[in-house]
Design a protein around this motif. Structure first.
Motif, mmCIF file in Angstrom:
data_model
loop_
_atom_site.group_PDB
_atom_site.id
_atom_site.type_symbol
_atom_site.label_atom_id
_atom_site.label_comp_id
_atom_site.label_asym_id
_atom_site.label_seq_id
_atom_site.Cartn_x
_atom_site.Cartn_y
_atom_site.Cartn_z
ATOM 1 N N LYS A 3 0.823 -1.214 0.000
ATOM 2 C CA LYS A 3 0.000 0.000 0.000
ATOM 3 C C LYS A 3 0.856 1.263 0.000
ATOM 4 O O LYS A 3 0.382 2.337 -0.345
ATOM 5 N N LYS A 4 2.087 1.131 0.431
ATOM 6 C CA LYS A 4 2.909 2.337 0.617
ATOM 7 C C LYS A 4 3.933 2.514 -0.502
ATOM 8 O O LYS A 4 4.491 1.527 -0.998
ATOM 9 N N CYS A 5 4.173 3.742 -0.810
ATOM 10 C CA CYS A 5 5.121 4.035 -1.883
ATOM 11 C C CYS A 5 5.887 5.310 -1.532
ATOM 12 O O CYS A 5 5.289 6.316 -1.149
ATOM 13 N N MET A 48 -1.508 0.822 -4.752
ATOM 14 C CA MET A 48 -0.972 1.594 -3.619
ATOM 15 C C MET A 48 -1.823 2.851 -3.385
ATOM 16 O O MET A 48 -2.397 3.393 -4.313
ATOM 17 N N ASP A 50 -0.921 5.033 -0.297
ATOM 18 C CA ASP A 50 -0.327 5.768 0.822
ATOM 19 C C ASP A 50 1.067 6.231 0.370
ATOM 20 O O ASP A 50 1.975 5.410 0.204
ATOM 21 N N GLY A 52 4.520 8.599 0.453
ATOM 22 C CA GLY A 52 5.449 9.378 1.258
ATOM 23 C C GLY A 52 6.469 10.045 0.339
ATOM 24 O O GLY A 52 6.973 9.420 -0.610
ATOM 25 N N ASN A 95 -6.314 9.047 -2.013
ATOM 26 C CA ASN A 95 -5.021 8.589 -1.492
ATOM 27 C C ASN A 95 -4.526 9.506 -0.383
ATOM 28 O O ASN A 95 -5.021 10.610 -0.214
ATOM 29 N N ILE A 119 6.948 5.040 6.491
ATOM 30 C CA ILE A 119 6.722 3.676 5.993
ATOM 31 C C ILE A 119 6.442 2.693 7.133
ATOM 32 O O ILE A 119 5.584 1.824 7.020
ATOM 33 N N ASN A 122 6.466 -1.931 7.025
ATOM 34 C CA ASN A 122 5.684 -2.461 5.898
ATOM 35 C C ASN A 122 6.568 -2.613 4.662
ATOM 36 O O ASN A 122 7.473 -1.797 4.474
ATOM 37 N N PHE A 124 7.315 -1.827 0.888
ATOM 38 C CA PHE A 124 6.939 -0.585 0.204
ATOM 39 C C PHE A 124 7.626 -0.494 -1.142
ATOM 40 O O PHE A 124 8.637 -1.160 -1.393
#
Ligand code: G1P
Length: 276
Positions: A3-5, A48, A50, A52, A95, A119, A122, A124
């Motif tokens: 989900k995170k990038c 994805m 979420d 950052g 998002n 993050i 998780n 990523f």
């Protein structure tokens, strides 16, 4: 699944001066959309939501881009121009976007480590926005291809492509054992080797999936090439202690960090996406 990038976007973009004197290089438009938005859209297609950003001074335009612009929206509400904001509005609605700063320029590994608080623990993705990537026509994008592989192998993955032998010194270069067509179990990685020192011509491009143990590894990685903490060196440690895969993605990649690549990408997007 993933989900995170993370987008490391603190770099100066000196190759595009004077255009990037007061504007982040990631905001340079390819036709009518900034480079960084293409990267976010590719990640959204891969599931994805979420995001950052590891930014720096002079990069506030990126945070503004992923936020509502009340005055502008008010001005164009109900006019034909409103639909031009459709793609970015949709991204903002669906998002999450978070920002942190890299306060020293100590390399890509250090930039990724600076995003640790965004993050957590998780797996990523990492997108280097100046590599603009497209899947094959009608097929999945590069991050989506990689996310599928992650679901199967559960280890870090780097996107790779063959480059001319005389260009290895622009990239991280891998070598490994082929598991199947286009997928390698990495055994060696070198950051920007001279052609005669390169372990192959398989170059890492700006798409990674990383497992969170990489953060502790980066913390223990000494500065390497150019005195900077290199993600390539940290990934080699991870490969030696476990598994890192190199994946020859299906599709195209444009090096929009160079003028030639930027112009090629502009022509490609104009002819194949914008006009059609
Ligand atoms: C970075 C990485 C390099 C990778 C490249 C892909 O280098 O350090 O390993 O091959 O991105 O674009 P940079 O282009 O930021 O110098």
């Amino acid at each position: 699944m993933i989900k995170k990038c993370l987008f490391p976007v603190a770099g100066y973009g000196t190759r595009f001066l004077p255009a990037t004197k007061a504007m982040p290089k990631e905001m340079l438009p390819i036709v009518n959309k900034p480079l960084v938005q293409y990267g976010v859209e590719e990640a959204v297609e891969a599931g994805m939501n979420d995001f950052g950003f590891v930014t720096g001074r002079g990069k506030r335009a990126i945070a503004d881009h992923f936020d509502t612009s009340y005055e502008l929206e008010h001005q164009i509400i109900g006019t034909g121009k409103e639909e031009l904001l459709g793609s970015i509005r949709k991204l903002i609605e669906k998002n999450r976007f978070a920002f942190t700063r890299q306060n020293q320029m100590k390399g890509l590994g250090h930039a990724i480590l600076s995003g640790r608080n965004l993050i957590g623990d998780n797996p990523f993705a990492v997108v280097l926005a100046d590599d603009l990537c497209f899947g094959e026509a009608g097929g999945p994008g590069v991050l989506e291809q990689m996310a599928k592989l992650y679901a199967q192998f559960r280890c870090s993955i780097v996107a790779i492509q063959e480059v001319p032998a005389d260009q290895t010194d622009k990239y991280g270069v891998i070598s490994g054992e082929a598991i199947k067509d286009g997928l390698y179990h990495i055994t060696d990685m070198v950051e920007k080797p001279k052609p005669e020192e390169a372990p192959s011509n398989l170059a890492i491009i700006g798409r990674y999936i990383l497992t969170p143990d990489i953060f502790d590894i980066i913390e223990n990685t000494p500065p390497g090439k150019n005195g900077e903490v290199q993600i390539t060196d940290a990934l080699l440690t991870q490969a030696q202690n476990g598994c890192v895969l190199g994946y020859k993605f299906k599709g195209k990649r444009f090096d929009c960090g160079s003028i030639d690549g930027f112009v090629e990408a502009t022509n490609f997007v104009y002819n194949n996406i914008y006009k059609s």
